[in-house]
Design an enzyme around this catalytic site. Structure first.
Site, PDB file in Angstrom:
ATOM      1  N   TYR A   1      -2.622   0.963 -10.632  1.00 47.77           N
ATOM      2  CA  TYR A   1      -3.321   0.048  -9.730  1.00 47.77           C
ATOM      3  C   TYR A   1      -3.101  -1.411 -10.133  1.00 47.77           C
ATOM      4  O   TYR A   1      -2.331  -2.118  -9.517  1.00 47.77           O
ATOM      5  CB  TYR A   1      -4.822   0.394  -9.679  1.00 47.77           C
TER       6      TYR A   1
ATOM      7  N   TYR B   1     -14.611   1.432   4.096  1.00 52.52           N
ATOM      8  CA  TYR B   1     -15.372   0.196   3.890  1.00 52.52           C
ATOM      9  C   TYR B   1     -15.442  -0.671   5.152  1.00 52.52           C
ATOM     10  O   TYR B   1     -16.420  -1.379   5.365  1.00 52.52           O
ATOM     11  CB  TYR B   1     -14.760  -0.606   2.737  1.00 52.52           C
TER      12      TYR B   1
ATOM     13  N   THR C   1     -12.899   3.312   9.630  1.00 54.97           N
ATOM     14  CA  THR C   1     -13.155   4.263   8.536  1.00 54.97           C
ATOM     15  C   THR C   1     -13.548   3.487   7.282  1.00 54.97           C
ATOM     16  O   THR C   1     -13.406   2.264   7.224  1.00 54.97           O
ATOM     17  CB  THR C   1     -11.888   5.106   8.191  1.00 54.97           C
TER      18      THR C   1
ATOM     19  N   GLU D   1      -6.039   3.817  16.150  1.00 58.51           N
ATOM     20  CA  GLU D   1      -6.387   5.233  16.094  1.00 58.51           C
ATOM     21  C   GLU D   1      -5.740   6.000  17.243  1.00 58.51           C
ATOM     22  O   GLU D   1      -5.510   5.455  18.315  1.00 58.51           O
ATOM     23  CB  GLU D   1      -7.919   5.400  16.157  1.00 58.51           C
TER      24      GLU D   1
ATOM     25  N   TYR E   1      -9.634  -3.326  -4.967  1.00 59.70           N
ATOM     26  CA  TYR E   1     -10.128  -2.520  -6.078  1.00 59.70           C
ATOM     27  C   TYR E   1      -9.375  -3.005  -7.302  1.00 59.70           C
ATOM     28  O   TYR E   1      -8.151  -3.121  -7.275  1.00 59.70           O
ATOM     29  CB  TYR E   1      -9.849  -1.029  -5.834  1.00 59.70           C
TER      30      TYR E   1
END
Length: 392
Positions: free
Chosen positions: A235, A53, A51, A75, A225
């Protein structure tokens, strides 16, 4: 069965096989319509390939550089009565399209944190790939079992130092409201670093190195990120930020460990996007809805595949990539520049329950959220009776 989205909180509990295949095909099409990657990778391992990136990285390597890809993911497969996870269907669709294109590929479904899956990957590489020239680390998980001690660690999303009150958006109830987050304990911080820091990335690369399956001048990257002022408290200056800082430590360790190969290890900072991971983080749905609005108006909006194609062409496979002071690659500049941030901050100050739909691009956010699970595509018939059992 007829499959409609079942949304609970920030997660969709089912997925649509045909819609997931459409999502994958659109990303492949994007890469096919771009120039091939000059001197791109040939043998690629993507850890967390199903999924977001990680999937975009696998697609870019395969369809942008004709690479042989080995993907590792965790998964749930489908049953007669229950759909698989979106990542299962994404991987099945990738297999189908890669097969049509005559590309070499293999996927391993299991716990990437475990030594067993690392060994299974090494065995496949030795038998079928030779040596790996790119290792992408793109795992997002709330838990990790330490392979040495057997202890299970859980990550938390908490600020560090003091309580933090801010606005957030509840996607389930369509509501902008205040949320107060209690500060993390030292144990919370340590556990989050254990799950989401660089330790497992290091274990992977060291295991590959010790097995002799890394090529000379091999590259490896882990995704992060970093964000700016609005997202810093949850973050950057928070448990997840502390874990991501540990990636910088790991990158340096890996370069030293594999100096015989001239290995390059980069932390790559990417933009905020709707992913299964970001939907779970307080503040992010509201922030992302606002950046989508601003960046679409500026003409700079990108999804996972656009970001990763640029990472490959401007970063990893550019002879002179631009790095920040910590040696990181950045693909987040369209979001984090001062001008764009100023516009987002102004909207953030103004946004309330009453004006949210005018100020933010909630429609864009929600549509991308649905796309993650294979819903909301205009060319997919969601009233059709579909067999959820898709194999790969």
């Amino acid at each position: 069965m007829i499959i409609k989205p079942k949304i609970r909180g920030f997660i969709c509990t089912n997925s649509h096989p045909v819609g997931c295949a459409e999502n994958v095909k659109r990303q492949i099409e994007f890469v096919r319509n771009k120039p091939a990657i000059t001197n791109g990778p040939k043998n690629v391992l993507v850890i967390g390939c199903s999924t977001g990136y990680g999937l975009a990285s696998r697609i870019t390597a395969a369809f942008g550089s004709e690479a042989h890809t080995l993907g590792v993911c965790f998964e749930k497969e489908p049953t007669e009565k229950k759909t698989a996870t979106a990542g299962w269907y994404n991987t099945a669709a990738f297999h189908q399209e890669a097969n049509k294109a005559g590309l070499a590929f293999h996927s391993i479904n299991g716990d990437a944190f475990s030594d067993e899956i690392k060994q299974e990957s090494i065995d496949y590489i030795k038998q079928n790939m030779g040596k790996i020239d790119l290792v992408v680390y793109s795992l997002a998980s709330p838990k990790r079992k330490d392979p040495d001690s057997g202890e299970v660690y859980s990550s938390v999303l908490k600020p560090i130092g003091k309580q933090y009150t801010t606005k957030t958006y509840n996607t389930d109830k369509d509501q902008v409201h205040e949320v107060t987050l209690d500060p993390a304990t030292d144990e919370d911080i340590a556990n989050t670093v254990k799950v989401m820091g660089g330790e497992d990335w290091e274990r992977w690369v060291k295991a590959l190195h010790n097995a002799g399956v890394l090529a000379e001048n091999c590259q490896t990257t882990a995704y992060t990120y970093i964000g700016k002022k609005l997202t810093l408290p949850i973050y950057g200056h928070a448990t997840i930020g502390r874990a991501k800082e540990d990636l910088d430590r790991a990158a340096s360790e890996l370069v030293a460990e594999c100096d015989d190969l001239n290995l390059k290890a980069y932390v790559s900072s990417l933009k905020a996007l709707v992913t299964q991971a970001s939907s779970a983080i307080p503040v992010m749905p509201l922030y992302i809805s606002l950046i989508y609005k601003v960046m679409k108006e500026e003409g700079t909006h990108e999804g996972c595949i656009e970001q990763i194609y640029r990472l490959f062409t401007e970063g990893l496979y550019n002879s002179n990539p631009e790095l920040d002071e910590a040696g990181r690659l950045h693909m987040d500049g369209y979001e984090t520049n001062d001008k764009t941030q100023a516009k987002i901050e102004a909207l953030w100050e103004q946004v309330t329950q009453d004006n949210f739909h005018q100020l933010a691009d909630y429609e864009g956010y929600h549509q991308e959220f649905l796309h993650l699970f294979g819903f909301g595509f205009d060319n997919v018939d969601y009233d059709a009776d579909i067999d959820p059992k898709v194999n790969w």
